[in-house]
Write an enzyme that holds these catalytic residues in place. Structure first.
Site, PDB file in Angstrom:
ATOM      1  N   VAL A  11       0.566  -1.248   0.002  1.00 36.24           N
ATOM      2  CA  VAL A  11      -0.166   0.084   0.004  1.00 36.24           C
ATOM      3  C   VAL A  11       0.946   1.185   0.159  1.00 36.24           C
ATOM      4  O   VAL A  11       0.485   2.192  -0.603  1.00 36.24           O
ATOM      5  CB  VAL A  11      -0.983  -0.165   1.198  1.00 36.24           C
ATOM      6  N   THR A 122      -5.451  -0.599   7.017  1.00 30.81           N
ATOM      7  CA  THR A 122      -6.642  -0.991   7.310  1.00 30.81           C
ATOM      8  C   THR A 122      -6.853  -1.363   8.795  1.00 30.81           C
ATOM      9  O   THR A 122      -6.013  -2.001   9.354  1.00 30.81           O
ATOM     10  CB  THR A 122      -6.928  -2.329   6.505  1.00 30.81           C
ATOM     11  N   ARG A 154      -6.619  -3.297  -5.717  1.00 30.77           N
ATOM     12  CA  ARG A 154      -6.713  -4.461  -6.005  1.00 30.77           C
ATOM     13  C   ARG A 154      -5.251  -4.983  -6.596  1.00 30.77           C
ATOM     14  O   ARG A 154      -4.639  -4.276  -7.411  1.00 30.77           O
ATOM     15  CB  ARG A 154      -7.730  -4.989  -7.130  1.00 30.77           C
ATOM     16  N   PHE A 252     -16.850 -10.293  -9.015  1.00 31.83           N
ATOM     17  CA  PHE A 252     -16.742 -10.981  -7.787  1.00 31.83           C
ATOM     18  C   PHE A 252     -17.828 -12.193  -7.981  1.00 31.83           C
ATOM     19  O   PHE A 252     -18.196 -12.590  -7.019  1.00 31.83           O
ATOM     20  CB  PHE A 252     -16.797 -10.266  -6.553  1.00 31.83           C
ATOM     21  N   LEU A 253     -18.377 -12.533  -8.988  1.00 34.36           N
ATOM     22  CA  LEU A 253     -19.346 -13.587  -9.176  1.00 34.36           C
ATOM     23  C   LEU A 253     -18.540 -14.826 -10.107  1.00 34.36           C
ATOM     24  O   LEU A 253     -19.396 -15.532 -10.717  1.00 34.36           O
ATOM     25  CB  LEU A 253     -20.439 -13.051  -9.924  1.00 34.36           C
ATOM     26  N   CYS A 263      -5.947  -8.965   2.076  1.00 31.84           N
ATOM     27  CA  CYS A 263      -7.099  -8.386   2.448  1.00 31.84           C
ATOM     28  C   CYS A 263      -8.231  -9.072   3.191  1.00 31.84           C
ATOM     29  O   CYS A 263      -8.924  -9.244   4.285  1.00 31.84           O
ATOM     30  CB  CYS A 263      -7.381  -7.336   1.650  1.00 31.84           C
TER      31      CYS A 263
END
Length: 433
Positions: A11, A122, A154, A252-253, A263
């Protein structure tokens, strides 16, 4: 603007390089002298497409530098970003915030004037309050408002995500801090990227809620894939059929071996720990974590089933080891659980990954590592696609079949169409099809 980025990992390095590309002067700080030395020599500590070139261009322009000296780097800066790791704490799953608080202590000691302190790491709800309390206790003489600014990068597409974000979330009620953050993100604001200003605790929760929801989508379609196999349906068509509904969306399917990476595993656990601390059960997220853990082991059993009744003594080629393509990240990768299941069953594993083998060797030293997909498949009784790297999307089936002991393919990412693989003489096993 003069920006200091504390932490030069995934990051911090990506964010620092992108900020410098906007025209800001950025110093990326890290305690790891070897990492800083490598960065100064142009060697990246991670694999991320385009990062090496981006860093080199901004170093050459004089906008991006690296240092191990936090005190000198913080002095006189406009904004200090904390981008250190927050791994899951052993025992309870809570985020380990020791690096965040250690960085805060050092910032307090080093600051020479008013500066905005930004948590990019995070962190659970309320962390910003604790960071602010430390700063006020240590340096009551300085104005150092604390801002929450979570990242939504991502792996494998981080630079594009940073420069063309869906949204920028900034959590603060301090007007001066808002002004500084507007200046920091001015290039993106001019490009009409939406900026969401909110309270600090809300901002912290947005990050966890986003990742938990995406993990839920992945887990949902994986369970639908199991049902598809049982009833004779095709999960790819189901995914498309529901994903075209704009209330659901197609991302995301994609059914597969479960989520991994830096993450989703730790953030879902941290969210559950926060919910437990505040006595607010989150049964959906609990189920997501449980199902995903069992999913990876189930993929190992799927491979063993494809090998036939007696798998012991056979050989499997694993193609792809990282948790997703275009990264070298092995954290919580499904390949780890799959390889373990195969080893437990007495199956030898040959493996290849375009970028992740160095990291994989440290985690799975017993595997045989190969130069490419065809070397991995040599003598194998089955080839298993675990990660959907582009290098595996157009395999030469004739060449593959020629080097294998048995023509068996297990496609855990549904890269191929059944007709094409079976037409080439392979036994084909997919997910949810």
């Amino acid at each position: 603007m003069r920006i200091t980025m504390i932490g030069s990992g995934y990051v911090g390095l990506v964010s620092g390089a992108c900020f410098s590309d906007f025209g800001h002067d950025v110093i990326c700080v890290d305690k790891d002298a070897g990492k800083i030395e490598a960065l100064e020599a142009g060697r990246m500590p991670i694999y991320e497409p385009g990062l090496e070139q981006l860093v080199a261009a901004n170093v050459a322009a004089g906008r991006l530098t690296f240092s191990t000296d936090l005190a000198a780097s913080v002095a006189g800066t406009d904004a200090v970003f904390i981008a250190v790791g927050t791994p899951s704490r052993r025992g309870d799953g809570h985020a380990d915030l020791s690096y965040v608080f250690a960085a805060t202590e050092e910032i307090a000691a080093a600051a020479t004037g008013p500066t905005v302190v930004v948590t990019k790491s995070t962190v659970p709800v309320g962390t910003g309050d604790r960071v602010e309390a430390i700063l006020r206790e240590k340096r009551p003489d300085l104005d150092m408002p604390v801002v929450s600014n979570p990242e939504f990068l991502r792996e494998g597409a981080a630079i594009g995500d940073f420069k063309r974000p869906d949204r920028i979330v900034i959590g603060t009620d301090d007007e001066r801090a808002r002004g500084v953050m507007r200046a920091v993100y001015r290039p993106l604001y001019l490009g009409e990227s939406p900026i969401v200003f909110t309270g600090r605790r809300t901002s912290e929760l947005i990050k966890y809620a986003a990742n938990a929801f995406l993990a839920t989508k992945i887990t949902f379609i994986n369970e639908i894939a199991d049902l598809c196999e049982a009833v004779g349906a095709d999960v790819k068509d189901v995914s498309r059929g529901i994903g075209l509904d704009n209330r659901i969306g197609k991302k995301f399917l994609h059914a597969g071996p479960g989520y991994g990476g830096s993450c989703f595993p730790k953030d879902t656990l941290a969210l559950l720990k926060t919910a437990e601390d505040f006595e607010t059960p989150m049964q959906i997220v609990e189920a997501v974590v449980k199902v995903n853990d069992s999913r990876k082991r189930a993929m190992g059993r799927k491979v063993l089933h494809a090998l036939g009744d007696d798998a012991k003594g056979k050989t499997v080629a694993l193609l792809g080891l990282t948790f997703k393509p275009n990264t070298d990240d092995m954290r919580d990768a499904p390949s780890i659980a799959i390889a373990q299941a195969l080893d437990d069953a007495g199956v030898a594993v040959r493996a290849y990954d375009p970028e992740g083998m160095a990291a994989a060797k440290a985690l799975m030293p017993a595997l045989t590592y190969c130069r490419d997909a065809y070397e991995a498949a040599t003598g194998a009784d089955a080839v298993v696609i675990v990660t959907e790297w582009d290098a595996f999307r157009a395999l030469d089936f004739a060449r593959l079949k020629g080097v294998m002991a048995a023509p068996v393919m297990v496609d855990l990412r549904n890269v191929y169409a059944r007709d094409g693989v079976e037409g080439a003489g392979f036994s084909y096993t997919a997910v949810g099809r």
